[in-house]
Design an enzyme around this catalytic site. Structure first.
Site, short mmCIF file in Angstrom:
data_model
loop_
_atom_site.label_atom_id
_atom_site.label_comp_id
_atom_site.label_asym_id
_atom_site.label_seq_id
_atom_site.Cartn_x
_atom_site.Cartn_y
_atom_site.Cartn_z
CE1 TYR A 63 -3.29 -3.02 0.85
CE2 TYR A 63 -4.35 -1.14 -0.17
CZ TYR A 63 -4.35 -2.47 0.15
OH TYR A 63 -5.40 -3.26 -0.22
CD GLN A 97 -15.71 -1.62 -9.30
OE1 GLN A 97 -15.57 -2.81 -8.97
NE2 GLN A 97 -15.76 -1.25 -10.56
CB VAL A 99 -8.67 2.71 -3.02
CG1 VAL A 99 -9.81 1.73 -2.71
CG2 VAL A 99 -7.51 1.97 -3.70
CG HIS A 121 -14.02 -1.25 -3.38
ND1 HIS A 121 -13.73 -1.61 -4.68
CD2 HIS A 121 -15.19 -1.87 -3.07
CE1 HIS A 121 -14.68 -2.43 -5.13
NE2 HIS A 121 -15.57 -2.60 -4.18
CB CYS A 129 -7.43 2.20 15.10
SG CYS A 129 -6.55 1.30 16.40
CB CYS A 153 -4.20 3.87 16.92
SG CYS A 153 -5.63 4.74 17.58
CB CYS A 156 -5.92 2.66 21.41
SG CYS A 156 -5.81 1.70 19.89
C1 BV8 Z 1 -17.89 -8.89 -0.05
C2 BV8 Z 1 -9.91 -2.21 -2.43
C3 BV8 Z 1 -18.75 -10.42 1.46
C4 BV8 Z 1 -8.63 -2.80 -2.00
C5 BV8 Z 1 -11.08 -3.90 -3.75
C6 BV8 Z 1 -15.15 -16.09 -4.15
C7 BV8 Z 1 -14.22 -16.13 -3.13
C8 BV8 Z 1 -14.04 -15.04 -2.26
C9 BV8 Z 1 -14.82 -13.89 -2.42
C10 BV8 Z 1 -15.72 -13.88 -3.45
C11 BV8 Z 1 -15.90 -14.95 -4.31
N1 BV8 Z 1 -16.86 -14.61 -5.21
C12 BV8 Z 1 -17.29 -13.36 -4.96
C13 BV8 Z 1 -16.62 -12.92 -3.87
C14 BV8 Z 1 -16.82 -11.65 -3.25
C15 BV8 Z 1 -15.64 -10.73 -3.61
C16 BV8 Z 1 -15.46 -10.68 -5.10
O1 BV8 Z 1 -16.25 -10.06 -5.79
N2 BV8 Z 1 -14.38 -11.33 -5.60
C17 BV8 Z 1 -14.11 -11.32 -7.03
C18 BV8 Z 1 -12.60 -11.34 -7.26
C19 BV8 Z 1 -14.80 -12.52 -7.65
N3 BV8 Z 1 -16.07 -9.45 -3.14
C20 BV8 Z 1 -15.73 -9.09 -1.90
O2 BV8 Z 1 -15.03 -9.74 -1.15
C21 BV8 Z 1 -16.34 -7.78 -1.45
N4 BV8 Z 1 -16.93 -8.00 -0.18
O3 BV8 Z 1 -18.45 -9.44 -0.96
O4 BV8 Z 1 -18.19 -9.13 1.23
C22 BV8 Z 1 -19.46 -10.26 2.70
C23 BV8 Z 1 -20.83 -10.05 2.66
C24 BV8 Z 1 -21.49 -9.94 3.85
C25 BV8 Z 1 -20.77 -9.98 5.05
C26 BV8 Z 1 -19.37 -10.16 5.05
C27 BV8 Z 1 -18.71 -10.30 3.87
C28 BV8 Z 1 -15.25 -6.73 -1.30
C29 BV8 Z 1 -14.72 -6.40 -2.67
C30 BV8 Z 1 -13.80 -5.19 -2.55
C31 BV8 Z 1 -12.39 -5.66 -2.66
N5 BV8 Z 1 -11.53 -4.46 -2.68
N6 BV8 Z 1 -10.30 -2.82 -3.70
C32 BV8 Z 1 -7.50 -2.28 -2.85
O5 BV8 Z 1 -7.73 -1.66 -3.90
O6 BV8 Z 1 -6.36 -2.54 -2.44
S1 BV8 Z 1 -11.52 -4.54 -5.24
C33 BV8 Z 1 -10.50 -3.99 -6.47
O7 BV8 Z 1 -11.04 -4.55 -7.65
C34 BV8 Z 1 -10.47 -2.50 -6.74
O8 BV8 Z 1 -11.38 -1.76 -5.97
C35 BV8 Z 1 -10.88 -2.44 -8.20
O9 BV8 Z 1 -11.40 -1.24 -8.54
C36 BV8 Z 1 -11.85 -3.53 -8.20
C37 BV8 Z 1 -12.46 -4.02 -9.43
O10 BV8 Z 1 -11.49 -4.19 -10.39
P1 BV8 Z 1 -11.61 -3.17 -11.62
O11 BV8 Z 1 -11.74 -1.80 -11.08
O12 BV8 Z 1 -12.67 -3.65 -12.53
O13 BV8 Z 1 -10.18 -3.28 -12.23
P2 BV8 Z 1 -9.72 -4.39 -13.27
O14 BV8 Z 1 -8.23 -4.31 -13.36
O15 BV8 Z 1 -10.37 -5.69 -12.93
O16 BV8 Z 1 -10.35 -3.94 -14.67
C38 BV8 Z 1 -9.88 -2.76 -15.29
C39 BV8 Z 1 -10.78 -2.55 -16.49
O17 BV8 Z 1 -10.40 -1.32 -17.10
C40 BV8 Z 1 -10.61 -3.62 -17.55
O18 BV8 Z 1 -11.90 -4.01 -18.01
C41 BV8 Z 1 -9.85 -2.92 -18.67
O19 BV8 Z 1 -10.25 -3.39 -19.95
C42 BV8 Z 1 -10.31 -1.51 -18.49
N7 BV8 Z 1 -9.35 -0.50 -18.97
C43 BV8 Z 1 -8.00 -0.59 -19.09
N8 BV8 Z 1 -7.51 0.59 -19.57
C44 BV8 Z 1 -8.56 1.42 -19.74
C45 BV8 Z 1 -9.74 0.75 -19.36
N9 BV8 Z 1 -10.95 1.31 -19.43
C46 BV8 Z 1 -11.02 2.58 -19.89
N10 BV8 Z 1 -9.94 3.30 -20.27
C47 BV8 Z 1 -8.70 2.76 -20.22
N11 BV8 Z 1 -7.64 3.47 -20.60
ZN ZN Z 2 -6.80 2.83 18.16
#
Ligand code: BV8
Ligand code: ZN
Length: 250
Positions: A63, A97, A99, A121, A129, A153, A156
């Protein structure tokens, strides 16, 4: 492009959903692109509470690297076009989405008074914390050299973490509710630069469709949303968003 401009111009309510692709032309690598947003680990492995629990130093190193990278980059014309759309058109809600904070920076660059983007996100530049409810903006550089030098933090002494949503963590319920309400009310959902695989964000455009709205996609390559989109603008955000917004505001 014409059809997309007309659709966008006629829509009384619009939701814009962006992903990592909207920041690609600012020099920030996407998650699943070939250059890859990680040095040698996959985000699905590093961006998890398990990874942080087992090796907080490594996760902070990743990060800290991303924060340094983003701090040297700027919003591009695509971010500015979206900020202008939000400023000049009532009823437009920007949901991201990402950050990297670039949408907010573009809005302040044009002095927009529009509502700040909904950051599903969280943000690289906020921390929270792991031991109490402390959370705050945090832009100072992080020394991820050893566990001892990781940020602590002030309330704490607990270990601070990036205030982002990791895989397996739930999103802020209020933020999700607001995003889905906006998507349901939207006549157009403009989806820019997302591979539409991460849930629940990827379900937002489907909410617009379900309530009779239309999807416009801006992406150089096809995604699962391409076949349900009314219009697909097949190309980069930086090139396509300025004329799209220009035409819609004309
Ligand atoms: C939740 C922050 C549950 C962190 C991010 C199986 C196993 C485990 C989990 C899951 C599973 N199936 C589903 C899940 C749930 C999981 C999920 O969806 N997994 C995916 C991988 C299948 N989701 C979660 O875990 C979410 N939480 O569901 O909670 C729950 C429910 C109730 C109670 C408790 C728990 C949390 C998801 C959030 C994760 N955090 N980011 C960090 O960034 O460090 S996600 C991360 O991916 C980023 O935020 C990013 O934005 C996001 C999505 O990716 P994209 O933005 O689409 O980026 P990507 O590279 O994929 O695509 C880029 C696109 O741009 C491409 O299409 C490309 O063609 C295009 N492009 C390229 N150049 C250009 C362009 N477009 C235009 N112009 C250009 N020049
Ligand atoms: Zn704290």
């Amino acid at each position: 492009m014409e059809e997309a401009q007309t659709l966008l111009a006629a829509a009384r309510s619009v939701v814009v959903l962006t992903g990592a692709g909207v920041s690609a032309e600012s020099g920030i690598p996407t998650f699943r692109g070939d250059e890859g947003l990680w040095k040698s680990y996959r985000p699905e492995r590093l961006a998890t509470p398990e990874a942080f629990a087992s090796d907080p130093r490594l996760v902070w190193e990743w990060y800290a690297w991303r924060r340094e990278l983003v701090a040297t980059r700027s919003p591009h014309s695509g971010h500015v076009a979206l900020a202008r759309l939000c400023q000049d058109r009532p009823g437009v809600r920007l949901v991201t989405q990402n950050v990297d904070g670039l949408h907010a920076r573009a809005a302040s660059e044009i002095g927009s008074g529009a509502a700040p983007p909904l950051e599903l996100h969280g943000s690289l530049f906020r921390v929270r914390c792991t031991a109490c409810r402390y959370r705050a903006p945090h832009t100072a550089s992080v020394d991820s050299g050893t566990v001892e030098t990781l940020p602590r933090c002030p309330e704490c002494g607990g270990l601070l973490r990036p205030a982002v949503v990791w895989f397996g963590e739930s999103l802020d319920a209020a933020v999700v509710a607001e995003a889905f309400r906006a998507a349901e009310e939207a006549e157009v959902c403009l989806v820019v630069g997302t591979s539409a695989v991460v849930q629940p964000a990827a379900a937002l455009p489907l909410s617009t469709l379900r309530t009779g709205g239309a999807v416009i996609e801006v992406n150089p390559v096809p995604t699962p949303l391409s076949q349900v989109a009314e219009v697909v603008l097949r190309g980069p955000a930086g090139e396509l968003l300025p004329p799209l917004v220009e035409g819609a505001l004309a």
